[in-house]
Motif scaffolding. Structure first.
Motif, PDB file in Angstrom:
ATOM      1  N   GLY A 337     -14.878   4.014  -1.748  1.00  0.00           N
ATOM      2  CA  GLY A 337     -13.950   4.337  -2.840  1.00  0.00           C
ATOM      3  C   GLY A 337     -13.118   3.141  -3.273  1.00  0.00           C
ATOM      4  N   VAL A 338     -11.797   3.385  -3.379  1.00  0.00           N
ATOM      5  CA  VAL A 338     -10.887   2.324  -3.820  1.00  0.00           C
ATOM      6  C   VAL A 338     -10.089   1.733  -2.656  1.00  0.00           C
ATOM      7  N   ALA A 339     -10.486   2.046  -1.413  1.00  0.00           N
ATOM      8  CA  ALA A 339      -9.736   1.598  -0.240  1.00  0.00           C
ATOM      9  C   ALA A 339      -9.625   0.073  -0.179  1.00  0.00           C
ATOM     10  N   LYS A 340     -10.675  -0.601  -0.622  1.00  0.00           N
ATOM     11  CA  LYS A 340     -10.665  -2.070  -0.587  1.00  0.00           C
ATOM     12  C   LYS A 340      -9.451  -2.624  -1.315  1.00  0.00           C
ATOM     13  N   ARG A 341      -9.083  -2.015  -2.416  1.00  0.00           N
ATOM     14  CA  ARG A 341      -7.989  -2.547  -3.230  1.00  0.00           C
ATOM     15  C   ARG A 341      -6.653  -2.414  -2.513  1.00  0.00           C
ATOM     16  N   LEU A 342      -6.481  -1.351  -1.727  1.00  0.00           N
ATOM     17  CA  LEU A 342      -5.238  -1.169  -0.972  1.00  0.00           C
ATOM     18  C   LEU A 342      -5.123  -2.199   0.143  1.00  0.00           C
ATOM     19  N   PHE A 343      -6.195  -2.399   0.895  1.00  0.00           N
ATOM     20  CA  PHE A 343      -6.146  -3.275   2.061  1.00  0.00           C
ATOM     21  C   PHE A 343      -6.283  -4.757   1.699  1.00  0.00           C
ATOM     22  N   CYS A 344      -6.981  -5.066   0.631  1.00  0.00           N
ATOM     23  CA  CYS A 344      -7.283  -6.469   0.311  1.00  0.00           C
ATOM     24  C   CYS A 344      -6.456  -7.045  -0.834  1.00  0.00           C
ATOM     25  N   ASP A 345      -5.893  -6.212  -1.703  1.00  0.00           N
ATOM     26  CA  ASP A 345      -5.242  -6.716  -2.922  1.00  0.00           C
ATOM     27  C   ASP A 345      -3.754  -6.398  -3.008  1.00  0.00           C
ATOM     28  N   ALA A 346      -3.143  -5.974  -1.894  1.00  0.00           N
ATOM     29  CA  ALA A 346      -1.735  -5.559  -1.936  1.00  0.00           C
ATOM     30  C   ALA A 346      -0.829  -6.712  -2.362  1.00  0.00           C
ATOM     31  N   SER A 347       0.067  -6.417  -3.289  1.00  0.00           N
ATOM     32  CA  SER A 347       1.016  -7.404  -3.783  1.00  0.00           C
ATOM     33  C   SER A 347       2.456  -7.031  -3.448  1.00  0.00           C
ATOM     34  N   MET A 348       2.755  -5.741  -3.465  1.00  0.00           N
ATOM     35  CA  MET A 348       4.129  -5.284  -3.241  1.00  0.00           C
ATOM     36  C   MET A 348       4.118  -3.929  -2.539  1.00  0.00           C
ATOM     37  N   TYR A 349       4.923  -3.811  -1.489  1.00  0.00           N
ATOM     38  CA  TYR A 349       5.072  -2.550  -0.751  1.00  0.00           C
ATOM     39  C   TYR A 349       6.453  -1.965  -1.029  1.00  0.00           C
ATOM     40  N   LEU A 350       6.506  -0.642  -1.257  1.00  0.00           N
ATOM     41  CA  LEU A 350       7.758   0.036  -1.554  1.00  0.00           C
ATOM     42  C   LEU A 350       8.051   1.061  -0.458  1.00  0.00           C
ATOM     43  N   TYR A 351       9.220   0.911   0.178  1.00  0.00           N
ATOM     44  CA  TYR A 351       9.641   1.808   1.259  1.00  0.00           C
ATOM     45  C   TYR A 351      10.944   2.506   0.872  1.00  0.00           C
ATOM     46  N   GLN A 352      11.163   3.679   1.465  1.00  0.00           N
ATOM     47  CA  GLN A 352      12.397   4.408   1.227  1.00  0.00           C
ATOM     48  C   GLN A 352      12.948   4.962   2.537  1.00  0.00           C
ATOM     49  N   SER A 353      14.255   5.125   2.575  1.00  0.00           N
ATOM     50  CA  SER A 353      14.920   5.725   3.726  1.00  0.00           C
ATOM     51  C   SER A 353      15.271   7.175   3.378  1.00  0.00           C
ATOM     52  N   PRO A 354      14.667   8.152   4.063  1.00  0.00           N
ATOM     53  CA  PRO A 354      14.961   9.559   3.753  1.00  0.00           C
ATOM     54  C   PRO A 354      16.437   9.905   3.869  1.00  0.00           C
ATOM     55  N   SER A 355      17.142   9.265   4.831  1.00  0.00           N
ATOM     56  CA  SER A 355      18.559   9.588   5.022  1.00  0.00           C
ATOM     57  C   SER A 355      19.435   8.892   3.986  1.00  0.00           C
ATOM     58  N   MET A 356      19.203   7.599   3.722  1.00  0.00           N
ATOM     59  CA  MET A 356      20.043   6.879   2.778  1.00  0.00           C
ATOM     60  C   MET A 356      19.817   7.315   1.342  1.00  0.00           C
TER      61      MET A 356
END
Length: 360
Positions: A337-356
């Protein structure tokens, strides 16, 4: 026709907006905070013509995004090419979040008592690093260690830029997504456990960071007793542990286990051959992923239009469950599928804090 329709080099903005707002409300304060008259028009377009229709109907036409691009250009916030040329997600985020709507800084870092504020964090690594197939956790820890930085506070939203040079050169062939980012040992003032005995840590040793005796990577914290024993070893006698600062009012008699502070991954922006796409987590399970491409197909030629696509991509789970050795052996062109693009082409990761998220 799902997601945000792309038009004329807009993929960087389409992917960023979809990643931020499709399945997360962590930056919804941007849409409702008080603003001046000039900024209010941009905020209204963002809320009423992009985020609301995306969440209500699952589709945003390209004219709505173009209106936002022209507003950013006409109001003098950016250069005259903002509505025509390709940009970076960081440039767009910094402009809207930091300069126009002036949201409180998403990220506060501290170094030698001085606080640095920003909306994104660019990961830099020492040239002597030994990482081959890193996780995002390892990249973030290595970068902070090498730069001598720590988190001044828990961020409600953490935006990490992967180590790349331009749009083509990637430092790593693959990066393993960390679904949770443990920031407990990265906070400048936080109670932490001794890596050996589990008691309340009083010292942190930066020189032990890459010592394989305690694990190949990660911050090493010790109680006073363990630190004394560890640094009797001839190879560690020259180490200089530093005191761990505890929050004001923290009870002296407190005992572990201590709570761990963890951020949750909610979106990833990827780039391949100057084209941005995004992956979004739409649920808690490892297979709950969506893939979004604002220009997945096209109808007609110069007078035609792009057809955006949103699709489920549960195949990502299969690769997330692989060991690093198995994943290293996967040829990108043979990944499902498109898994290659997630593992090989990542440019920016976005995280969030559930509590904050509840307070900001």
């Amino acid at each position: 026709m799902k997601g945000i329709q792309g038009h004329y080099n807009s993929c960087y903005m389409d992917s960023t907006l979809f990643g931020l707002f499709a399945c997360s409300s962590v930056l919804d304060s941007l849409l409702f905070m008080a603003t001046h008259r000039q900024e209010a028009a941009i905020q209204t377009t963002l809320l009423q013509q992009i985020v609301n229709p995306l969440r209500r109907y699952g589709f945003v036409p390209s004219c709505n995004v173009m209106k936002l691009r022209k507003q950013l250009q006409q109001e003098g916030y950016s250069d005259h090419t903002f509505a025509t040329d390709e940009k970076d997600p960081e440039e767009f985020l910094t402009l809207v979040v930091q300069k126009i709507l002036q949201l409180d800084p998403l990220l506060k870092l501290t170094a030698e008592g001085k606080v640095q504020e920003n909306s994104c964090y660019q990961i830099f690594l020492d040239q002597k690093h030994t990482l081959v197939l890193p996780t995002v956790q390892q990249l973030f820890e290595h970068s902070l260690h090498w730069s001598g930085l720590a988190l001044a506070e828990i961020p409600s939203c953490l935006i990490l830029q992967m180590p790349r040079f331009g749009k083509n050169f990637k430092m790593f062939d693959k990066i393993i997504p960390s679904l949770e980012l443990d920031i407990s040992d990265i906070l400048s003032e936080s109670p932490r456990e001794c890596v050996l005995c589990g008691e309340l840590a009083g010292l942190a040793c930066a020189d032990c960071f890459t010592d394989p005796t305690f694990g190949r990577t990660g911050f090493k914290l010790f109680c006073l007793t363990c630190s004394e024993k560890v640094h009797l070893h001839p190879t560690r006698k020259a180490h200089q542990p530093s005191r761990v600062r505890l929050p004001k009012g923290y009870p002296q008699g407190a005992r572990p286990p201590l709570p761990r502070e963890k951020l949750q991954l909610f979106a990833v922006l990827c780039i391949e051959t100057s084209h941005y796409v995004s992956f979004v987590r739409h649920g808690p399970r490892p297979q709950d992923w969506l893939f979004f491409d604002s220009m997945a197909d096209r109808e007609g030629d110069q007078d035609g239009y792009n057809i955006p696509q949103v699709q489920e991509c549960p195949e990502v789970e299969r690769y997330l469950q692989m060991s690093p050795a198995e994943l290293a052996c996967q040829l990108p062109r043979e990944m499902e599928g498109v898994a290659k693009r997630l593992f090989c082409d990542a440019s920016m990761y976005l995280y969030q804090s559930p509590s904050m998220c509840l307070y900001r």
